[in-house]
Design a protein around this motif. Structure first.
Motif, PDB file in Angstrom:
ATOM      1  N   ALA A 145       4.625   7.107   3.137  1.00 26.01           N
ATOM      2  CA  ALA A 145       3.270   8.215   3.159  1.00 26.01           C
ATOM      3  C   ALA A 145       4.798   9.289   3.579  1.00 26.01           C
ATOM      4  CB  ALA A 145       2.748   7.889   4.868  1.00 26.01           C
ATOM      5  N   TYR A 146       6.105   9.268   3.887  1.00 31.67           N
ATOM      6  CA  TYR A 146       6.911   9.960   4.369  1.00 31.67           C
ATOM      7  C   TYR A 146       6.837  11.012   2.838  1.00 31.67           C
ATOM      8  CZ  TYR A 146      10.313   6.317   2.969  1.00 31.67           C
ATOM      9  OH  TYR A 146      10.396   5.232   2.497  1.00 31.67           O
ATOM     10  N   GLU A 190       0.517   4.683  -0.690  1.00 31.41           N
ATOM     11  CA  GLU A 190       0.150   5.444   0.232  1.00 31.41           C
ATOM     12  C   GLU A 190      -0.155   5.267   2.098  1.00 31.41           C
ATOM     13  OE1 GLU A 190      -1.689   4.026  -1.878  1.00 31.41           O
ATOM     14  OE2 GLU A 190      -3.035   5.170  -3.145  1.00 31.41           O
ATOM     15  N   GLU A 191       0.613   3.791   1.716  1.00 28.71           N
ATOM     16  CA  GLU A 191       0.709   4.246   3.743  1.00 28.71           C
ATOM     17  C   GLU A 191       2.184   3.519   3.769  1.00 28.71           C
ATOM     18  OE1 GLU A 191      -1.053   0.932   5.610  1.00 28.71           O
ATOM     19  OE2 GLU A 191      -3.169   1.628   5.228  1.00 28.71           O
ATOM     20  N   SER A 192       3.244   3.150   3.728  1.00 23.30           N
ATOM     21  CA  SER A 192       4.510   3.022   3.350  1.00 23.30           C
ATOM     22  C   SER A 192       5.114   3.954   2.146  1.00 23.30           C
ATOM     23  CB  SER A 192       4.505   1.588   2.825  1.00 23.30           C
ATOM     24  OG  SER A 192       3.859   1.207   1.399  1.00 23.30           O
ATOM     25  N   ASN A 216       1.172  -1.355  -0.010  1.00 25.45           N
ATOM     26  CA  ASN A 216       0.322  -0.200  -0.050  1.00 25.45           C
ATOM     27  C   ASN A 216       1.036   1.319   0.263  1.00 25.45           C
ATOM     28  OD1 ASN A 216      -1.499   2.135   0.809  1.00 25.45           O
ATOM     29  ND2 ASN A 216      -3.038   0.554   1.950  1.00 25.45           N
ATOM     30  N   TYR A 231       2.259   4.685  -6.977  1.00 24.38           N
ATOM     31  CA  TYR A 231       2.877   5.887  -6.166  1.00 24.38           C
ATOM     32  C   TYR A 231       2.541   7.185  -7.326  1.00 24.38           C
ATOM     33  CZ  TYR A 231       7.616   7.360  -4.273  1.00 24.38           C
ATOM     34  OH  TYR A 231       8.609   7.523  -3.624  1.00 24.38           O
TER      35      TYR A 231
END
Ligand code: CP3
Length: 367
Positions: free
Chosen positions: A143-144, A139-141, A137, A213
């Motif tokens: 996010a930074y 957007e989650e992994s 995912n 991404y």
């Protein structure tokens, strides 16, 4: 949050609007105009690796934090990105991040070992390894990275567009399979030739992840994206057509409407027509082909980016200015040329030569 166009959030902090009904200032920047092949007052320039070790400000930040940590600190990544633009006077920012971050999210173990370049601890070597890769995912992994983009967009002058980026499926696959840098790409090509089904499965996964991404980057503050297929030049035309083109094409075709895409590779004079076929609004040219011949090959209905040899920056001011003038002569004032190097700035490059390059492009590229 309401979205007026891809990648542009219209909250007060990030809109970049200079008046109530006006479009964001970056929309009419020379860089985005060139992406759309509109006439510009001067040739826009930015440089791959413009935030990197050649710059004293970057080295100062890196003396305090490791490379991966820097990528994961949105405040510092934004600072490094913005500083490069302000000190060099370039016409676009590129988000400070790295090509290989999505691989860490795939759980293969990523390390930047001092001196050795990047290392993947558990490389993918066969179809079975491909099957075992976990769902990602982005957007989650990642996010930074998305946070770094929105922090950068807020800090950046509204006239300066921000470029997001990702590795193209082939170049990502090459790191995933080789476990690091490579000379002959033997493991990559061996998987491709021995297990085409496993290869296509891997490339399809990477295409899906990369498109998601890049779309997330556009939604977080990037006005354009660059797809780096840095090492694809090691393939023949036939292998590119069969093993790479469908996947790069899929990646590009899944990107949100309206976000310009720069499709970049090196060592690609023989692949330019095929890269064009795969897609992109701007095709990256390296120095191995002259800019005018490269542009003829991809066609004048697409923009081009390039193409000074980064090693020229290790020479002297006179030679740098002469070669900048030559490239601009080849572009012949046609709309749709973004000046850049053919590949990233080398760490040993004298800082003053980089500044001088940017000034020379602005001086000679004025219409
Ligand atoms: O262009 C920019 O200023 C944005 C930042 C950026 C970096 N890497 C920062 C970086 C971008 C766009 C990249 C892309 C990237 N990363 C590519 C494709 C670009 C290309 O060269 O074609 C690739 C292949 C990578 C993978 C990677 N990251 C390698 C091979 C290395 C080691 C090589 C080296 O120069 O040390 C890195 C590390 C890296 N990425 C650095 C920077 C500034 C140097 C790290 C440090 O500070 O020590």
């Amino acid at each position: 949050m309401p979205v007026s166009e891809p990648g542009v959030k219209v909250d007060a902090g990030q809109s970049g609007r200079t008046g109530s009904d006006r479009a964001p200032a970056w929309r009419d920047s020379a860089f985005l105009k060139a992406c759309r092949r509109e006439q510009t007052e001067y040739t826009p320039v930015w440089l791959m690796r413009q935030a990197g070790r050649f710059a004293p400000e970057y080295r100062a930040v890196r003396s305090k934090v490791g490379f991966l940590e820097l990528c994961k600190r949105p405040d510092l990544a934004a600072e490094v990105t913005v500083t490069a633009v302000e000190t060099l006077g370039v016409d676009a920012a590129i988000i400070f991040a790295d090509l290989l971050l999505p691989l860490e999210a795939m759980g293969v173990g990523l390390e930047y070992a001092p001196g050795d370049g990047p290392l993947i601890h558990r490389p993918v070597r066969c179809g079975f390894d491909v099957e075992r890769l976990p769902e990602v995912n982005v957007e989650e992994s990642l996010a930074y990275v998305l946070e770094a983009l929105s922090a950068t967009r807020k800090a950046l002058d509204a006239n300066i567009p921000l470029i997001g980026f990702a590795g193209a499926p082939f170049t990502l696959a090459s790191y995933l399979i080789e476990g690091g840098a490579s000379r002959h790409y033997e493991n990559t090509k061996a998987l491709m030739y021995k297990d085409p089904a496993g290869w296509h499965k891997l490339m399809d996964r990477l295409a899906v992840i990369t498109a998601r991404y890049l779309n997330a980057q556009a939604a977080s503050g990037a006005q354009a994206v660059q797809l780096f297929d840095s090492w694809v030049g090691c393939l023949s035309e036939e292998d590119y057509r069969e093993f790479v083109l469908p996947h790069s094409k899929k990646t590009i075709s899944e990107l949100s409407d309206g976000i310009p895409v720069i499709h970049f590779g090196t060592g690609t004079p023989h692949l330019l027509e095929l890269m064009r076929e795969a897609g992109g609004d701007v095709i990256g040219l390296d120095w191995r082909i002259s800019l005018d011949r490269g542009w003829d090959k991809v066609g004048h209905d697409v923009a081009v980016q390039g193409n000074l040899d980064p090693v020229v920056l290790l020479s002297d001011p006179k030679e740098i200015r002469r070669r900048v003038a030559r490239i601009l002569e080849q572009a012949a004032g046609r709309p749709g040329h973004i000046f850049n190097l053919g590949h990233g700035i080398l760490p040993s490059t004298p800082y003053d030569n980089v500044k001088l390059l940017v000034e020379a492009v602005h001086e000679f590229g004025r219409r």
